[in-house]
Design a protein around this motif. Structure first.
Motif, mmCIF file in Angstrom:
data_model
loop_
_atom_site.group_PDB
_atom_site.id
_atom_site.type_symbol
_atom_site.label_atom_id
_atom_site.label_comp_id
_atom_site.label_asym_id
_atom_site.label_seq_id
_atom_site.Cartn_x
_atom_site.Cartn_y
_atom_site.Cartn_z
ATOM 1 N N THR A 122 0.836 -1.204 0.000
ATOM 2 C CA THR A 122 0.000 0.000 0.000
ATOM 3 C C THR A 122 0.866 1.246 0.000
ATOM 4 O O THR A 122 0.607 2.201 -0.739
ATOM 5 C CB THR A 122 -0.962 -0.007 1.205
ATOM 6 N N LEU A 123 1.912 1.257 0.818
ATOM 7 C CA LEU A 123 2.811 2.409 0.867
ATOM 8 C C LEU A 123 3.486 2.629 -0.490
ATOM 9 O O LEU A 123 3.551 3.755 -0.981
ATOM 10 C CB LEU A 123 3.867 2.226 1.961
ATOM 11 N N LYS A 124 3.964 1.555 -1.101
ATOM 12 C CA LYS A 124 4.628 1.672 -2.397
ATOM 13 C C LYS A 124 3.670 2.169 -3.469
ATOM 14 O O LYS A 124 4.030 3.013 -4.299
ATOM 15 C CB LYS A 124 5.215 0.321 -2.797
ATOM 16 N N LYS A 169 2.790 1.895 -8.001
ATOM 17 C CA LYS A 169 3.015 0.454 -8.183
ATOM 18 C C LYS A 169 3.280 -0.191 -6.820
ATOM 19 O O LYS A 169 4.208 0.195 -6.109
ATOM 20 C CB LYS A 169 4.202 0.211 -9.101
ATOM 21 N N GLY A 170 2.496 -1.208 -6.495
ATOM 22 C CA GLY A 170 2.625 -1.881 -5.212
ATOM 23 C C GLY A 170 3.870 -2.729 -5.060
ATOM 24 O O GLY A 170 4.209 -3.141 -3.960
ATOM 25 N N ALA A 216 12.798 3.285 -6.680
ATOM 26 C CA ALA A 216 11.590 3.957 -7.171
ATOM 27 C C ALA A 216 10.969 4.819 -6.073
ATOM 28 O O ALA A 216 10.461 5.922 -6.352
ATOM 29 C CB ALA A 216 10.588 2.936 -7.684
ATOM 30 N N MET A 217 10.998 4.347 -4.834
ATOM 31 C CA MET A 217 10.464 5.125 -3.716
ATOM 32 C C MET A 217 11.256 6.418 -3.545
ATOM 33 O O MET A 217 10.691 7.507 -3.381
ATOM 34 C CB MET A 217 10.511 4.305 -2.418
ATOM 35 N N ALA A 218 12.572 6.310 -3.579
ATOM 36 C CA ALA A 218 13.433 7.482 -3.414
ATOM 37 C C ALA A 218 13.254 8.453 -4.581
ATOM 38 O O ALA A 218 13.189 9.671 -4.382
ATOM 39 C CB ALA A 218 14.887 7.052 -3.281
ATOM 40 N N LEU A 219 13.164 7.919 -5.783
ATOM 41 C CA LEU A 219 12.988 8.752 -6.958
ATOM 42 C C LEU A 219 11.650 9.489 -6.913
ATOM 43 O O LEU A 219 11.567 10.677 -7.256
ATOM 44 C CB LEU A 219 13.093 7.907 -8.227
ATOM 45 N N ALA A 251 -5.611 8.125 -7.955
ATOM 46 C CA ALA A 251 -5.489 6.663 -7.843
ATOM 47 C C ALA A 251 -4.462 6.277 -6.777
ATOM 48 O O ALA A 251 -4.661 5.304 -6.047
ATOM 49 C CB ALA A 251 -5.103 6.055 -9.188
ATOM 50 N N GLN A 252 -3.384 7.031 -6.674
ATOM 51 C CA GLN A 252 -2.385 6.744 -5.649
ATOM 52 C C GLN A 252 -2.929 7.096 -4.264
ATOM 53 O O GLN A 252 -2.769 6.326 -3.315
ATOM 54 C CB GLN A 252 -1.091 7.512 -5.941
#
Length: 186
Positions: free
Chosen positions: A113-115, A121-122, A128-131, A170-171
């Motif tokens: 959920t956080l991702k 994208k889950g 990708a999180m840092a970017l 959506a996010q």
């Protein structure tokens, strides 16, 4: 009072008027928990004690942050299929007990959920999180623990109606998968 899944929760108020929500983001582990403080600062706790003694160091640090004032804590859930889940579970237990003792409501958000909230994208990886954080705000972090904690804090601010930046609907809608505590008067 808003129901449990109403994202339009008013900001907390004081005698002087509205104030910013104080959200604490926690990416918990026994070796290097990431913390996003209510003011937006991030830190990784590098416990110096061996083994289970680290629990006391982690709890003491987080207690110091909580004592300065926290409205809600947002915690990344345990890994489901990892040997570390048991060890990380001890940290979760200690910190959840601290939050309950200090009357700080908390929510547990799954990594998927956080991702999905952060990137869309889950199954996003740490890069990708840092970017995503860098693209949205220009923030960079010392490590992925701080980055995850920062996204947890951002999710809490967003859910309670005080987002620091825009995300696609959506996010943002992915946050409804968590069981958020109702707004409480403080």
């Amino acid at each position: 009072m808003p129901d449990l899944f109403t994202p339009e929760v008013p900001a907390a108020t004081t005698a002087a008027g509205p104030r910013a929500l104080r959200i604490l983001g926690l990416d918990l582990s026994i070796t290097a928990p990431g913390i996003a403080c209510p003011n937006g600062d991030t830190v990784t706790i590098t416990a110096k004690q061996p083994g289970d003694w680290r629990l006391m160091e982690i709890e003491a640090f987080i207690h110091t942050v909580v004592a300065e004032g926290v409205d809600y804590a947002v915690i990344e859930d345990l890994p489901t299929h990892a040997k570390a889940a048991g060890i990380t579970g001890m940290v979760h237990g200690a910190i959840r007990l601290l939050l309950m003792t200090e009357n700080v409501p908390y929510v547990v958000v799954t990594p998927a959920t956080l991702k999905a909230y952060a990137t869309g994208k889950g199954n996003a990886d740490k890069t990708a999180m840092a970017l995503a954080a860098f693209k949205r705000t220009g923030r960079e972090f010392a490590d992925d623990n701080q980055c995850d904690a920062w996204w947890l804090r951002a999710a809490g601010l967003d859910w309670y109606g005080a987002p620091e930046f825009d995300l696609p609907k959506a996010q943002r809608d992915r946050l409804a998968k968590a069981k958020w505590p109702q707004a409480v008067a403080r």
